[in-house]
Design a protein around this motif. Structure first.
Motif, PDB file in Angstrom:
ATOM      1  N   MET A  70      78.156   9.059  63.310  1.00 34.70           N
ATOM      2  CA  MET A  70      77.618   7.715  63.507  1.00 34.70           C
ATOM      3  C   MET A  70      78.235   6.727  62.535  1.00 34.70           C
ATOM      4  N   ARG A  71      78.526   7.165  61.335  1.00 37.85           N
ATOM      5  CA  ARG A  71      79.189   6.267  60.394  1.00 37.85           C
ATOM      6  C   ARG A  71      80.608   5.947  60.830  1.00 37.85           C
ATOM      7  N   LYS A  72      81.259   6.894  61.504  1.00 37.62           N
ATOM      8  CA  LYS A  72      82.564   6.594  62.097  1.00 37.62           C
ATOM      9  C   LYS A  72      82.410   5.543  63.190  1.00 37.62           C
ATOM     10  N   ALA A  73      81.334   5.663  63.976  1.00 32.52           N
ATOM     11  CA  ALA A  73      81.075   4.654  65.005  1.00 32.52           C
ATOM     12  C   ALA A  73      80.840   3.293  64.371  1.00 32.52           C
ATOM     13  N   ALA A  74      80.151   3.279  63.233  1.00 28.95           N
ATOM     14  CA  ALA A  74      79.886   2.016  62.536  1.00 28.95           C
ATOM     15  C   ALA A  74      81.176   1.366  62.062  1.00 28.95           C
ATOM     16  N   GLN A  75      82.174   2.170  61.719  1.00 26.45           N
ATOM     17  CA  GLN A  75      83.465   1.619  61.298  1.00 26.45           C
ATOM     18  C   GLN A  75      84.145   0.867  62.438  1.00 26.45           C
ATOM     19  N   LEU A  76      83.755   1.182  63.665  1.00 24.63           N
ATOM     20  CA  LEU A  76      84.277   0.475  64.837  1.00 24.63           C
ATOM     21  C   LEU A  76      83.424  -0.744  65.193  1.00 24.63           C
ATOM     22  N   GLY A  77      82.369  -0.973  64.411  1.00 22.85           N
ATOM     23  CA  GLY A  77      81.505  -2.123  64.657  1.00 22.85           C
ATOM     24  C   GLY A  77      80.271  -1.807  65.457  1.00 22.85           C
ATOM     25  N   PHE A  78      79.951  -0.519  65.638  1.00 21.52           N
ATOM     26  CA  PHE A  78      78.855  -0.135  66.516  1.00 21.52           C
ATOM     27  C   PHE A  78      77.530   0.059  65.781  1.00 21.52           C
ATOM     28  N   GLY A  79      77.493  -0.244  64.477  1.00 24.43           N
ATOM     29  CA  GLY A  79      76.251  -0.097  63.724  1.00 24.43           C
ATOM     30  C   GLY A  79      75.369  -1.329  63.779  1.00 24.43           C
ATOM     31  N   GLY A  80      75.956  -2.484  64.088  1.00 31.79           N
ATOM     32  CA  GLY A  80      75.206  -3.734  64.206  1.00 31.79           C
ATOM     33  C   GLY A  80      75.860  -4.593  65.268  1.00 31.79           C
ATOM     34  N   ILE A  81      75.865  -4.100  66.483  1.00 29.41           N
ATOM     35  CA  ILE A  81      76.674  -4.691  67.549  1.00 29.41           C
ATOM     36  C   ILE A  81      76.279  -6.146  67.817  1.00 29.41           C
ATOM     37  N   TYR A  82      74.976  -6.425  67.875  1.00 30.09           N
ATOM     38  CA  TYR A  82      74.556  -7.797  68.148  1.00 30.09           C
ATOM     39  C   TYR A  82      73.845  -8.434  66.953  1.00 30.09           C
ATOM     40  N   THR A  83      74.139  -7.889  65.773  1.00 30.98           N
ATOM     41  CA  THR A  83      73.744  -8.525  64.516  1.00 30.98           C
ATOM     42  C   THR A  83      74.853  -9.495  64.090  1.00 30.98           C
ATOM     43  N   ARG A  84      74.477 -10.550  63.397  1.00 33.54           N
ATOM     44  CA  ARG A  84      75.438 -11.602  63.062  1.00 33.54           C
ATOM     45  C   ARG A  84      76.498 -11.130  62.056  1.00 33.54           C
ATOM     46  N   PRO A  85      77.723 -11.606  62.202  1.00 36.00           N
ATOM     47  CA  PRO A  85      78.821 -11.183  61.306  1.00 36.00           C
ATOM     48  C   PRO A  85      78.577 -11.519  59.836  1.00 36.00           C
ATOM     49  N   GLU A  86      77.806 -12.560  59.552  1.00 32.24           N
ATOM     50  CA  GLU A  86      77.576 -12.967  58.158  1.00 32.24           C
ATOM     51  C   GLU A  86      76.939 -11.864  57.325  1.00 32.24           C
ATOM     52  N   VAL A  87      76.236 -10.945  57.980  1.00 31.01           N
ATOM     53  CA  VAL A  87      75.583  -9.854  57.240  1.00 31.01           C
ATOM     54  C   VAL A  87      76.171  -8.494  57.638  1.00 31.01           C
ATOM     55  N   GLY A  88      77.379  -8.504  58.190  1.00 30.73           N
ATOM     56  CA  GLY A  88      78.067  -7.252  58.476  1.00 30.73           C
ATOM     57  C   GLY A  88      78.066  -6.813  59.914  1.00 30.73           C
ATOM     58  N   GLY A  89      77.424  -7.578  60.792  1.00 30.71           N
ATOM     59  CA  GLY A  89      77.367  -7.200  62.202  1.00 30.71           C
ATOM     60  C   GLY A  89      78.609  -7.611  62.972  1.00 30.71           C
ATOM     61  N   SER A  90      78.637  -7.214  64.238  1.00 27.86           N
ATOM     62  CA  SER A  90      79.775  -7.535  65.097  1.00 27.86           C
ATOM     63  C   SER A  90      79.589  -8.841  65.856  1.00 27.86           C
ATOM     64  N   GLY A  91      78.349  -9.309  65.967  1.00 21.98           N
ATOM     65  CA  GLY A  91      78.092 -10.596  66.597  1.00 21.98           C
ATOM     66  C   GLY A  91      78.418 -10.641  68.076  1.00 21.98           C
ATOM     67  N   LEU A  92      78.317  -9.505  68.749  1.00 26.58           N
ATOM     68  CA  LEU A  92      78.631  -9.460  70.180  1.00 26.58           C
ATOM     69  C   LEU A  92      77.407  -9.802  71.019  1.00 26.58           C
ATOM     70  N   SER A  93      77.648 -10.011  72.305  1.00 28.44           N
ATOM     71  CA  SER A  93      76.569 -10.401  73.214  1.00 28.44           C
ATOM     72  C   SER A  93      75.799  -9.177  73.706  1.00 28.44           C
TER      73      SER A  93
END
Length: 408
Positions: A70-93
């Motif tokens: 799961m941490r490998k998945a997070a390295q691809l941006g999947f740990g905070g997919i629709y969380t805002r980029p300002e706090v580490g998320g991917s900011g996706l829809s």
């Protein structure tokens, strides 16, 4: 090697299959997507095929919580997919999120479903927390250095969530929690618990939301539950006994907790429906491969018109389900008036129909489908609970009908 009669792609057997092989019919998964969406969909499919599918059976049988994967998945941006980029998320829809969860679930439904719950918790803190809370919790959640659990259900309040009894009494600069939560995904192994608790009177207006951190005195956990599926994520009761939580860990104002919980669940319903899509997607491929190679009565099962028609029905249900999920995701992203109804419709229709697709795929495998050497049985077991959690499908019917009957 087994070669597809249509495109000469190498076919796979048992628990191994190549989700990116030419015969996946890319139009079914990628139809209508932008080039950017197709790119991260491919990244998710590749991660599912390479990092999840080869371990899916082992995680299930040994009940492994695959933290490193799961941490490998997070390295691809999947740990905070629709969380805002300002706090580490991917900011996706929400639509982007659905596409990713569908693709990941082709590799392991159970693990992806937990990732979806974790994402929901990160989004709730990001959306309803203040700047200090967002900066304190979200970066570690988005990187999956820390994991989160959602705590709403109680032993005596499942579908009737507004009747929850876990109490939080304000004493100075802390709340003192007493009560318990049931069926908590990740319970005991996760670090952050987003807890709905009663700070006021009866009903939804008396509910608030607190973030409780693992290690807080008075926080403990029940035994690890033995489940039919979803075995790559632990499930335990979460117990509060005079558990003192800083008032600074409250999300929003007192009395806003039920609203926060329901807003989280609208997205959660799309997420879990997307995980059902992934299971059905993979099961259609497994059934197709089996029909092409299994012989009975002197010819392959693929020559049976009855089974051809069944496979066509499965593919049709899959595509119809996908379109409904994506419409609901778009409505939620746009905050449309029909978003709640569409999220409920998607959860109801898709989890029912995709379970039927997976179950039919198992039937097509005959006795082999009942063996744990074959992945199709795990998709059936893992997807079954989707008709129960995030609001049972009976509750979805209540929400949909209520909205219809109150329309002016």
């Amino acid at each position: 090697k087994l070669l597809c009669v249509k495109c000469d792609a190498t076919l796979s057997q048992s628990v191994e299959f190549d989700i990116s092989a030419p015969c996946v019919s890319p139009w079914t998964a990628s139809y209508g997507l932008t080039d950017e969406q197709k790119e991260f969909q491919k990244v998710a499919f590749d991660f599912a095929a390479n990092e999840m599918a080869p371990h899916m059976a082992e995680w299930d049988q040994k009940e492994v919580f695959p933290v490193e994967a799961m941490r490998k998945a997070a390295q691809l941006g999947f740990g905070g997919i629709y969380t805002r980029p300002e706090v580490g998320g991917s900011g996706l829809s929400r639509l982007d999120t659905s596409i990713i969860f569908e693709a990941l679930s082709t590799g392991c439904v159970s693990t992806t479903a937990y990732i979806s719950i974790h994402n929901m918790c990160a989004w709730m803190i990001d959306t309803f927390g203040n700047d200090e809370q967002r900066e304190r919790f979200c970066p570690d959640l988005c990187s999956m250095e820390k994991f989160a659990s959602y705590c709403l259900t109680e032993p005596g309040s499942g579908s009737d969530a507004a009747s929850l009894l876990t109490s939080a009494q304000r004493k100075g600069d802390h709340y003192v929690l007493n009560g318990s939560k049931a069926f908590i995904s990740g319970g005991g192994d996760t670090d952050v618990y987003v807890v709905m608790c009663r700070t006021g009177g009866k009903g939804p207006k008396g509910i608030s939301c607190l973030v409780v951190e693992k290690g807080t005195p008075g926080l403990s956990f029940g035994k690890k539950e033995k489940k039919v599926g979803w075995n790559s994520q632990p499930t335990r009761a979460v117990i509060f006994e005079d558990c003192a939580v800083p008032a600074t860990n409250r999300l929003g104002e007192e009395g806003q907790g039920f609203n926060i919980a329901m807003k989280g669940l609208n997205g959660g319903r799309i997420n879990i429906a997307s995980c059902s899509l992934g299971a059905a997607h993979a099961s259609v491929l497994l059934a197709r491969d089996h029909l092409l190679v299994r012989k009975q009565f002197g010819e392959t099962l693929a020559n049976s018109q009855f089974l051809q028609f069944k496979l066509a029905e499965m593919a049709t249900k899959l595509v119809a389900s996908r379109l409904l999920v994506r419409e609901a995701a778009t409505a939620l992203q746009e905050n449309r008036a029909d978003a709640v109804s569409l999220c409920s419709m998607a959860k109801l229709f898709v989890t029912d129909e995709c379970f039927n697709v997976c179950n039919q795929a198992l039937q097509m495998h005959g006795g082999y489908g009942y063996l744990k050497d074959y992945a199709v049985q795990q998709f059936v077991r893992d997807i079954r609970v989707h008709q129960i959690l995030e609001g049972t499908n009976e509750v979805m019917r209540m929400i949909i009908s209520r909205n219809l009957l109150t329309e002016s």
